[in-house]
Design a protein around this motif. Structure first.
Motif, PDB file in Angstrom:
ATOM      1  N   GLY A  18       0.812  -1.212   0.000  1.00 33.20           N
ATOM      2  CA  GLY A  18       0.000   0.000   0.000  1.00 33.20           C
ATOM      3  C   GLY A  18       0.846   1.263   0.000  1.00 33.20           C
ATOM      4  O   GLY A  18       2.012   1.249  -0.371  1.00 33.20           O
ATOM      5  N   GLY A  19       0.243   2.362   0.452  1.00 37.31           N
ATOM      6  CA  GLY A  19       0.961   3.633   0.473  1.00 37.31           C
ATOM      7  C   GLY A  19       1.431   4.047  -0.901  1.00 37.31           C
ATOM      8  O   GLY A  19       0.690   3.992  -1.876  1.00 37.31           O
ATOM      9  N   ASP A  20       2.704   4.454  -1.007  1.00 34.86           N
ATOM     10  CA  ASP A  20       3.260   4.868  -2.297  1.00 34.86           C
ATOM     11  C   ASP A  20       4.312   3.870  -2.769  1.00 34.86           C
ATOM     12  O   ASP A  20       5.233   4.214  -3.503  1.00 34.86           O
ATOM     13  N   THR A  21       4.191   2.615  -2.365  1.00 40.25           N
ATOM     14  CA  THR A  21       5.192   1.605  -2.679  1.00 40.25           C
ATOM     15  C   THR A  21       5.121   1.172  -4.138  1.00 40.25           C
ATOM     16  O   THR A  21       4.248   1.572  -4.891  1.00 40.25           O
ATOM     17  N   ASP A  22       6.046   0.291  -4.521  1.00 38.13           N
ATOM     18  CA  ASP A  22       6.155  -0.131  -5.913  1.00 38.13           C
ATOM     19  C   ASP A  22       5.049  -1.078  -6.346  1.00 38.13           C
ATOM     20  O   ASP A  22       4.820  -1.236  -7.533  1.00 38.13           O
ATOM     21  N   TRP A  23       4.393  -1.750  -5.418  1.00 34.96           N
ATOM     22  CA  TRP A  23       3.326  -2.663  -5.840  1.00 34.96           C
ATOM     23  C   TRP A  23       2.161  -2.652  -4.868  1.00 34.96           C
ATOM     24  O   TRP A  23       2.334  -2.519  -3.663  1.00 34.96           O
ATOM     25  N   TRP A  24       0.989  -2.732  -5.477  1.00 32.22           N
ATOM     26  CA  TRP A  24      -0.262  -2.818  -4.743  1.00 32.22           C
ATOM     27  C   TRP A  24      -1.008  -4.048  -5.235  1.00 32.22           C
ATOM     28  O   TRP A  24      -0.626  -4.679  -6.221  1.00 32.22           O
ATOM     29  N   LEU A  25      -2.090  -4.372  -4.564  1.00 30.40           N
ATOM     30  CA  LEU A  25      -2.935  -5.479  -5.003  1.00 30.40           C
ATOM     31  C   LEU A  25      -4.384  -5.022  -5.116  1.00 30.40           C
ATOM     32  O   LEU A  25      -4.853  -4.188  -4.330  1.00 30.40           O
ATOM     33  N   ASN A  26      -5.080  -5.593  -6.103  1.00 34.31           N
ATOM     34  CA  ASN A  26      -6.516  -5.407  -6.303  1.00 34.31           C
ATOM     35  C   ASN A  26      -6.920  -3.982  -6.695  1.00 34.31           C
ATOM     36  O   ASN A  26      -8.093  -3.641  -6.665  1.00 34.31           O
ATOM     37  N   VAL A  27      -5.947  -3.167  -7.052  1.00 34.14           N
ATOM     38  CA  VAL A  27      -6.207  -1.869  -7.668  1.00 34.14           C
ATOM     39  C   VAL A  27      -5.203  -1.686  -8.800  1.00 34.14           C
ATOM     40  O   VAL A  27      -4.175  -2.375  -8.855  1.00 34.14           O
ATOM     41  N   THR A  28      -5.504  -0.756  -9.691  1.00 31.71           N
ATOM     42  CA  THR A  28      -4.574  -0.469 -10.777  1.00 31.71           C
ATOM     43  C   THR A  28      -4.578   1.009 -11.099  1.00 31.71           C
ATOM     44  O   THR A  28      -5.576   1.704 -10.886  1.00 31.71           O
ATOM     45  N   VAL A  29      -3.445   1.479 -11.583  1.00 30.21           N
ATOM     46  CA  VAL A  29      -3.317   2.836 -12.108  1.00 30.21           C
ATOM     47  C   VAL A  29      -3.350   2.730 -13.635  1.00 30.21           C
ATOM     48  O   VAL A  29      -2.531   2.035 -14.227  1.00 30.21           O
ATOM     49  N   VAL A  30      -4.316   3.392 -14.259  1.00 22.03           N
ATOM     50  CA  VAL A  30      -4.522   3.266 -15.709  1.00 22.03           C
ATOM     51  C   VAL A  30      -3.307   3.810 -16.465  1.00 22.03           C
ATOM     52  O   VAL A  30      -2.937   4.972 -16.320  1.00 22.03           O
ATOM     53  N   ARG A  31      -2.711   2.928 -17.278  1.00 17.10           N
ATOM     54  CA  ARG A  31      -1.573   3.315 -18.092  1.00 17.10           C
ATOM     55  C   ARG A  31      -1.743   2.886 -19.551  1.00 17.10           C
ATOM     56  O   ARG A  31      -1.106   3.444 -20.440  1.00 17.10           O
TER      57      ARG A  31
END
Length: 334
Positions: free
Chosen positions: A255-268
């Motif tokens: 979470g936070g501002d780390t390099d990887w998250w789960l179950n969400v995405t940033v549209v690219r």
């Protein structure tokens, strides 16, 4: 020929007539099969839409109860206690309250990687059908090896953890306001947005507090909060879903501002994008792609609870505007 002989004859097909009949049946089957398959896909797509409507209703009920939206991800604490996903947080509003009440939220790592996993049994045994698109041909679970201290609690040497066909939209890789003057964005330039979505990351150096519907200044009917991820990426059959990492649909990652998250995405990338033959997931675990097996596009959930079919030919700048909650740009119909 006598009358007795005529009565004794049995009518039947000649070989030629039989072959003609078989050929006609084959043609009819060939004509009907696509229609049958289309009808089945229409039913599956409707079920997928119903799944997303249930998810939207659970998000609204969560907001009604807590006066905020479920955080897309929540930053881990200093002891690497990684948090549950937004999916888990909405369980009480998805008729899964009995599962939620059995969950343990303190002193555990929902990814099972760096701390004991006190929820291993829930993750191993519970399946929630609503989070799987019926048109998907992807695995429903992923296999994980629990830590030794988790196995000491009785966990088996291999856990089967459910994956999800749906991912929260945490933000956009490129700022839609920049794209308004640059219709062909440079994908190699890191975007400044990232936290401008509805299911954004909270804590750490991300957003300081949970969002509310009032934070969606572009309007809930103009902003996507959840997108579908139910098909493989590239011909290599690579599973690039936002849930396909340690903890599956149950965890939010660091979470936070780390390099990887789960179950969400940033549209690219555009919908159903498959722009490389590489087997590696592009932007793995942060910039996963909205994809589906529904012909021509994928389904998205708007923040007002409506489900729309977003075509793969949608203008990419429009898709980014729909994925940001506060860019102030017009969207129109899609």
């Amino acid at each position: 020929m006598s009358k007795i002989q005529m009565l004794g004859r049995r009518p039947g097909f000649t070989l030629v007539e039989l072959l003609v009949v078989i050929a006609i049946i084959g043609v009819l089957v060939g004509l009907l099969l696509p229609a049958v398959q289309a009808a089945r896909e229409a039913a599956r797509r409707m079920q997928c839409s119903n799944n997303m409507k249930q998810i939207g209703l659970s998000i609204h009920n969560y907001h009604d109860t807590f006066r905020c939206l479920p955080p897309g991800t929540l930053a881990q604490d200093i002891n690497q206690q990684r948090q549950p996903s937004w999916i888990v947080r909405t369980f009480p509003f998805m008729e899964q309250n009995n599962v939620f009440e059995r969950a343990i939220f303190a002193g555990t790592d929902w990814t099972g990687q760096d701390l004991i996993d006190l929820n291993w049994e829930l993750k191993h045994t519970v399946r929630v059908e609503t989070y799987n698109c019926p048109s998907s041909d992807m695995p429903l679970t992923r296999s994980e090896t629990p830590r030794g201290d988790t196995q000491g609690l009785g966990a088996p040497s291999t856990l089967e953890v459910q994956l999800s066909s749906y991912a929260g939209i945490a933000g956009t890789y490129l700022d839609p306001r920049d794209m308004a003057s640059a219709p062909s964005p440079n994908y190699s330039v890191y975007g400044r947005a990232t936290f401008n979505g509805v299911m954004a990351s909270i804590g750490g150096n991300a957003l300081p507090r949970a969002l509310r519907f009032a934070s969606i200044t572009d309007g809930t009917s103009n902003t996507i909060c959840v997108g579908e991820q139910s098909s493989f990426y590239s011909d290599s059959k690579t599973d690039c879903r936002a849930s396909n990492h340690a903890g599956g649909m149950w965890a939010s990652g660091p979470g936070g501002d780390t390099d990887w998250w789960l179950n969400v995405t940033v549209v690219r990338y555009p919908i159903n994008w498959d722009g490389t033959t590489s087997s590696a997931c592009p932007g793995y675990q942060k910039h996963t792609i909205t994809r589906s097996n529904h012909p021509g596009g994928a389904q998205v959930l708007l923040s007002d609870g409506a489900v729309r079919f977003a075509t793969e030919t949608m203008d990419f700048a429009l898709y980014n505007r729909l994925s940001a909650r506060n860019d102030g740009l017009p969207t129109g119909e899609f």
